[in-house]
Motif scaffolding. Structure first.
Motif, mmCIF file in Angstrom:
data_model
loop_
_atom_site.group_PDB
_atom_site.id
_atom_site.type_symbol
_atom_site.label_atom_id
_atom_site.label_comp_id
_atom_site.label_asym_id
_atom_site.label_seq_id
_atom_site.Cartn_x
_atom_site.Cartn_y
_atom_site.Cartn_z
ATOM 1 N N LEU A 1 0.852 -1.186 0.000
ATOM 2 C CA LEU A 1 0.000 0.000 0.000
ATOM 3 C C LEU A 1 0.890 1.240 0.000
ATOM 4 O O LEU A 1 1.712 1.414 0.888
ATOM 5 C CB LEU A 1 -0.896 0.016 1.246
ATOM 6 C CG LEU A 1 -1.612 1.329 1.560
ATOM 7 C CD1 LEU A 1 -2.594 1.702 0.443
ATOM 8 C CD2 LEU A 1 -2.323 1.249 2.912
ATOM 9 N N VAL A 2 0.727 2.088 -1.016
ATOM 10 C CA VAL A 2 1.515 3.319 -1.111
ATOM 11 C C VAL A 2 0.590 4.515 -0.902
ATOM 12 O O VAL A 2 -0.206 4.866 -1.784
ATOM 13 C CB VAL A 2 2.224 3.434 -2.471
ATOM 14 C CG1 VAL A 2 3.115 4.681 -2.490
ATOM 15 C CG2 VAL A 2 3.047 2.181 -2.751
ATOM 16 N N ASN A 3 0.670 5.130 0.255
ATOM 17 C CA ASN A 3 -0.122 6.321 0.556
ATOM 18 C C ASN A 3 0.610 7.538 0.002
ATOM 19 O O ASN A 3 1.510 8.095 0.641
ATOM 20 C CB ASN A 3 -0.322 6.452 2.070
ATOM 21 C CG ASN A 3 -1.350 5.471 2.594
ATOM 22 O OD1 ASN A 3 -2.463 5.396 2.098
ATOM 23 N ND2 ASN A 3 -0.966 4.698 3.602
ATOM 24 N N ASN A 4 0.216 7.936 -1.190
ATOM 25 C CA ASN A 4 0.896 9.021 -1.887
ATOM 26 C C ASN A 4 0.006 10.252 -2.059
ATOM 27 O O ASN A 4 0.509 11.363 -2.186
ATOM 28 C CB ASN A 4 1.348 8.512 -3.266
ATOM 29 C CG ASN A 4 1.749 9.632 -4.192
ATOM 30 O OD1 ASN A 4 2.784 10.265 -4.013
ATOM 31 N ND2 ASN A 4 0.923 9.904 -5.194
ATOM 32 N N HIS B 1 3.479 -4.435 2.986
ATOM 33 C CA HIS B 1 4.333 -3.267 3.193
ATOM 34 C C HIS B 1 3.480 -2.017 3.065
ATOM 35 O O HIS B 1 2.696 -1.887 2.108
ATOM 36 C CB HIS B 1 5.459 -3.241 2.155
ATOM 37 C CG HIS B 1 6.680 -2.527 2.630
ATOM 38 N ND1 HIS B 1 7.753 -3.177 3.228
ATOM 39 C CD2 HIS B 1 7.002 -1.211 2.621
ATOM 40 C CE1 HIS B 1 8.683 -2.293 3.531
ATOM 41 N NE2 HIS B 1 8.250 -1.087 3.184
ATOM 42 N N VAL B 2 3.599 -1.118 4.018
ATOM 43 C CA VAL B 2 2.870 0.151 4.006
ATOM 44 C C VAL B 2 3.867 1.271 3.751
ATOM 45 O O VAL B 2 4.859 1.400 4.467
ATOM 46 C CB VAL B 2 2.133 0.400 5.336
ATOM 47 C CG1 VAL B 2 1.401 1.740 5.293
ATOM 48 C CG2 VAL B 2 1.152 -0.728 5.623
ATOM 49 N N VAL B 3 3.600 2.060 2.720
ATOM 50 C CA VAL B 3 4.505 3.135 2.321
ATOM 51 C C VAL B 3 3.798 4.479 2.457
ATOM 52 O O VAL B 3 2.614 4.605 2.130
ATOM 53 C CB VAL B 3 4.958 2.953 0.859
ATOM 54 C CG1 VAL B 3 5.991 4.011 0.475
ATOM 55 C CG2 VAL B 3 5.498 1.551 0.633
ATOM 56 N N CYS B 4 4.522 5.466 2.925
ATOM 57 C CA CYS B 4 3.992 6.830 3.009
ATOM 58 C C CYS B 4 4.939 7.787 2.295
ATOM 59 O O CYS B 4 6.117 7.872 2.651
ATOM 60 C CB CYS B 4 3.823 7.257 4.470
ATOM 61 S SG CYS B 4 3.401 9.009 4.665
ATOM 62 N N ILE B 5 4.435 8.475 1.282
ATOM 63 C CA ILE B 5 5.203 9.544 0.649
ATOM 64 C C ILE B 5 4.902 10.811 1.439
ATOM 65 O O ILE B 5 3.865 11.452 1.255
ATOM 66 C CB ILE B 5 4.830 9.725 -0.834
ATOM 67 C CG1 ILE B 5 4.947 8.394 -1.576
ATOM 68 C CG2 ILE B 5 5.731 10.777 -1.475
ATOM 69 C CD1 ILE B 5 6.335 7.781 -1.561
#
Length: 281
Positions: free
Chosen positions: A121-124, A170-174
């Motif tokens: 998950l990419v929180n962009n 995997h959790v991603v934060c931009i």
């Protein structure tokens, strides 16, 4: 007492710089094992344009099995989706405003039914109003908080439980370097990004004992995208805008190496250290 405190900070400052440089050198020369993306379903919020679009292309290039795009503008989502599909990677898009809680949960359900379980998950998605606190109306301020902060809460709540069940995710934060070093004239943005950073920092620590599930927080300086058009910095030649392709490349590599925090460019470490030094002294 004050003189001793100042002296201590002065002595600690070069040591902090040395340790940051040492870590960067070690990471540069050490070949790390990288995650194989061949079985991953990647969801990118704000995936139709800007950094989100480049992230979608980079994940596809690095072998992601499926790429899913969320955003508010169907035209941009469709164009990016078609571009990704032409490379041979399966790509889907759904119109979804992450600032709307019910819409997030509804589209998460639709996504699982049509595409499968999200493993990255990419929180962009983010917004910048570019107005002072006094010039912004309450609705605009709330929208910033909903998209930049609460949207991240809701998307993570929608997909993280299944990642934990699968022991794979995997959790991603931009995020932004402004979450650590605020600037005047962007109170709503800096506040929302600081809250987002605290969320990711806590989540990262909370997942340390969860095998197969990790986090990555990316803290870039302003990028050369539509979102930051018109933004001015005091020393533009010293701090030029980042290339969005580079930000995407570094982000995907951080996911593949399970790197928790990435500061871009690396020189921004000095800004963070100087601020902490100033606060302590």
């Amino acid at each position: 007492m004050m003189e001793m405190k100042v002296l201590g900070c002065a002595l600690l400052f070069p040591l902090q710089i040395f340790l940051c440089l040492l870590r960067a050198i070690v990471r540069f020369f050490t070949r790390q094992k990288r995650r194989d993306l061949g079985t991953d379903v990647v969801l990118i919020t704000g995936g139709g344009r800007g950094i989100g679009r480049h992230l979608a292309k980079e994940f596809a290039e690095q072998g992601a099995r499926k790429v899913v795009l969320w955003g508010r503008t169907e035209k941009c989502l469709k164009e990016t989706c078609e571009e990704i599909s032409m490379t041979g990677t399966e790509c889907h898009y759904f119109v979804c405003d992450v600032g709307n809680r019910e819409e997030v949960y509804q589209q998460a359900k639709v996504l699982r039914e049509k595409v499968g379980d999200v493993t990255i998950l990419v929180n962009n998605a983010a917004v910048v109003h570019g107005k002072s606190l006094m010039d912004s109306d309450d609705d605009a301020l709330l929208k910033t908080q909903h998209i930049n902060t609460l949207g991240q809460f809701w998307t993570t709540k929608a997909f993280l439980p299944r990642m934990l069940e699968l022991c794979n995710g995997h959790v991603v934060c931009i995020n932004s370097i402004l979450s650590l070093s605020s600037i005047p004239g962007a109170i709503d943005y800096c506040t929302s990004k600081a809250s987002s950073y605290a969320f990711m920092e806590s989540l990262t620590l909370g997942l340390l004992d969860c095998p197969g599930v990790g986090c990555t927080t990316v803290l870039p300086f302003h990028t050369d995208t539509e979102m930051f058009q018109g933004m001015r910095v005091r020393f533009p030649k010293l701090f030029p805008p980042l290339n969005p392709e580079m930000v995407a490349e570094r982000t995907v590599d951080a996911v593949r190496t399970n790197t928790a925090f990435v500061v871009l460019p690396w020189t921004m470490h000095f800004l963070v250290i100087l601020k902490r030094w100033d606060n302590h002294c």
